[in-house]
Design a protein around this motif. Structure first.
Motif, short mmCIF file in Angstrom:
data_model
loop_
_atom_site.label_atom_id
_atom_site.label_comp_id
_atom_site.label_asym_id
_atom_site.label_seq_id
_atom_site.Cartn_x
_atom_site.Cartn_y
_atom_site.Cartn_z
N CYS A 2 -5.33 -3.48 8.52
CA CYS A 2 -5.73 -2.07 8.35
C CYS A 2 -4.84 -1.37 7.32
O CYS A 2 -4.71 -0.13 7.35
CB CYS A 2 -5.64 -1.34 9.68
N GLU A 21 -1.47 8.75 12.06
CA GLU A 21 -1.60 10.10 12.61
C GLU A 21 -2.10 10.08 14.05
O GLU A 21 -1.99 11.09 14.76
CB GLU A 21 -2.55 10.93 11.73
N GLU A 22 -2.65 8.95 14.49
CA GLU A 22 -3.18 8.84 15.85
C GLU A 22 -2.16 8.30 16.85
O GLU A 22 -2.48 8.11 18.03
CB GLU A 22 -4.41 7.93 15.85
N GLU A 81 0.82 -1.21 0.00
CA GLU A 81 0.00 0.00 0.00
C GLU A 81 0.86 1.27 0.00
O GLU A 81 0.39 2.36 0.32
CB GLU A 81 -0.93 0.01 1.23
N GLU A 132 -4.95 -0.51 4.19
CA GLU A 132 -5.47 0.51 3.29
C GLU A 132 -5.71 1.84 3.99
O GLU A 132 -5.69 2.89 3.35
CB GLU A 132 -6.75 0.01 2.63
N VAL A 133 -5.96 1.82 5.29
CA VAL A 133 -6.20 3.08 6.02
C VAL A 133 -5.06 3.38 6.99
O VAL A 133 -5.18 4.28 7.82
CB VAL A 133 -7.54 3.00 6.80
N PRO A 173 -2.11 4.90 6.82
CA PRO A 173 -1.58 6.27 6.95
C PRO A 173 -2.43 7.16 7.85
O PRO A 173 -1.91 8.03 8.55
CB PRO A 173 -1.57 6.77 5.50
N PHE A 174 -3.76 6.94 7.83
CA PHE A 174 -4.64 7.73 8.70
C PHE A 174 -4.50 7.30 10.16
O PHE A 174 -4.50 8.13 11.07
CB PHE A 174 -6.09 7.59 8.24
N LEU A 175 -4.38 5.99 10.36
CA LEU A 175 -4.18 5.49 11.73
C LEU A 175 -2.86 6.01 12.31
O LEU A 175 -2.76 6.31 13.50
CB LEU A 175 -4.17 3.96 11.74
#
Length: 506
Positions: free
Chosen positions: A309, A318-319, A233, A311-312, A314-316
């Motif tokens: 996880c 950030e957390e 990914e 596919e998502v 990069p968003f995770l």
């Protein structure tokens, strides 16, 4: 293997210090070049690189190295490893110090070459088998593409999907096999041998290094599959500890070779993942406390791992939270202000955090949160933490002191009362004390050189530069030993090195 002096001399003569630097990091200054010094917080270039002298010297640290010393320091190699590394670059024949060492070296070379050929053949065989095996269905079911499977050389053997384990150069050194049924163990690694040591291997580094260096960030996961799936990914700064715990040595090497500044630990959300995260934090917190690394924790949702996880991810990412925030929330997660035992347990956890934190923003954040959650701030003294730059500065000063003690008899009285903290310098001082007890004062340097030849190879290599420094350093010391003495003592008497000076607190 102990190297023949001819090999060392040829490497010193032919290996150019300037070749070890990227041109974009150099600034031309007259006949020399300048670059930022890696040994202290250098806000303007203070490292001078002299092609004529074939030497790099920092005027702030009073520290200098030739090409061997630079490669040794920057790549985390022993003296012999650095010499052999440069010998390979400059096509210099490597000779052993004697017939016994030469025989041992040749045996090791042949063994390593044989093992590399064997691993290459095994990988080819395993890779061919994957396309007509139940392993392919498993990998496709985990959403890997055929291109990714081929790129990573994933194969099949028996009832296991085989992940090649590669060294930093990308050579296959071993395998991890994942079973497809309920057999135990679920994962099985190759046995340790001359080219593979499980405790030292970081999975995926050969592919992730470029992205890590570009982003200054590395994500560390538990498993090989996480790395491969995230790579697919385009999250390509990810590595995994391969069947072992994350160690300080792994991170020290990673920091040295990639200049990473942020580490994100991303382990599974189950109990095993939590324990792995805690062990990793214990290993890495010193780097974070010294300000060398921004250590963050990404807690995965329950029952999910990073591959699930991908596919998502990069968003995770950030957390991800600070390691201190993670530890604090873990300490107070079961707090119940109506239960004295729960309050006491949480308070103990918060105290353990405060005990390791020095004055500063992190400590103040914990104190504010403690007041919010516990309604009180535990009374704990701030920790005292040395930065790695300070530790390196003190260690280097101790090296200068030992080297000067060996080289200049007149400076010995001023150096005799130093208490050394670097384990290698402690061993060097013990040898000196024994030799002086045997009446070897006048021939101390020669006697020291003879004794260390009998020590374990890496230690012998480390200590040899104390009695046989490179020519440029030797000339500086011999020309002005008092100046060298004052330089070493100025550091050893400073506050950050006070433990090396018994008179500091008198």
């Amino acid at each position: 293997m102990r190297l023949h002096q001819n090999t060392i001399d040829q490497v010193r003569d032919r290996a150019q210090i300037l070749d070890q630097f990227s041109q974009e990091n150099l600034k031309k200054v007259g006949y020399e070049f300048a670059s930022k010094c890696p040994w202290h917080d250098d806000r303007r270039p203070s490292l001078s690189i002299s092609p004529q002298k074939n030497f790099a010297y920092c005027h702030v640290c009073a520290r200098g190295v030739d090409a061997i010393g630079w490669v040794q320091d920057r790549q985390g190699l022993s003296f012999s490893e650095a010499v052999m590394n440069l010998a390979g670059q400059y096509n210099i024949e490597v000779q052993a110090a004697d017939e016994e060492d030469a025989k041992k070296f040749e045996e090791e070379r042949l063994e390593r070459a044989s093992l590399f050929r064997q691993r290459e053949q095994q990988q080819e065989q395993f890779s061919e088998r994957i396309w007509d095996s139940p392993g392919l269905e498993y990998l496709l079911g985990r959403e890997l593409t055929a291109e990714t499977i081929e790129e990573w050389g994933i194969g099949f053997n028996g009832n296991r999907v085989m992940f090649p384990l590669c060294d930093p150069q990308g050579r296959t050194v071993g395998f991890t096999g994942r079973v497809l049924d309920d057999s135990k163990p679920k994962y099985k690694n190759s046995q340790n041998d001359a080219i593979y040591q499980k405790a030292n291997l970081v999975f995926g580094l050969h592919k992730a290094r470029e992205r890590i260096m570009a982003t200054s960030q590395v994500v560390i996961t538990e498993g090989q599959f996480d790395v491969v799936r995230l790579w697919q990914e385009d999250v390509r700064n990810v590595i995994a500890v391969s069947g072992s715990s994350l160690t300080r040595g792994m991170i020290e090497n990673l920091v040295r070779t990639t200049r990473v500044t942020q580490v994100v630990l991303c382990f599974d959300g189950d109990l095993g993942g939590q324990k792995a995260a805690e062990r990793a934090i214990n290993e890495l917190q010193e780097f974070a406390l010294r300000g060398e690394l921004d250590l963050r924790i990404l807690v995965m949702p329950d029952t999910l791992d990073p591959a699930d996880c991908a596919e998502v991810f990069p968003f995770l990412l950030e957390e991800a939270v600070s390691w201190v925030e993670y530890m604090f929330e873990r300490a107070v997660e079961k707090i119940d202000l109506t239960d004295p035992y729960a309050i006491t347990t949480a308070e103990r956890g918060v105290k353990r955090i405060l005990q390791i934190l020095p004055k500063g923003g992190l400590r103040e954040w914990v104190q504010r949160r403690a007041k919010e959650v516990l309604k009180a701030i535990p009374d704990v003294k701030p920790a005292k933490v040395q930065t790695q730059k300070q530790i390196d500065r003190c260690s280097w000063a101790e090296r200068r002191a030992i080297r000067l003690y060996l080289m200049d008899q007149g400076c010995r009285p001023a150096l005799a009362e130093i208490s050394y903290t670097d384990p290698r310098m402690q061993q060097a001082w013990k040898i000196i004390e024994v030799l002086e007890g045997m009446g070897q004062d006048r021939m101390l340097r020669m006697a020291f050189a003879a004794v260390i030849q009998k020590l374990e190879r890496d230690l012998s290599d480390e200590l040899s530069s104390l009695c046989n420094p490179i020519k440029e350093v030797a000339r500086v010391i011999e020309a002005n030993p008092v100046n060298e003495l004052e330089g070493a003592m100025a550091v050893l008497l400073s506050e950050c090195c006070s433990s090396s000076n018994p008179d500091q607190d008198r």
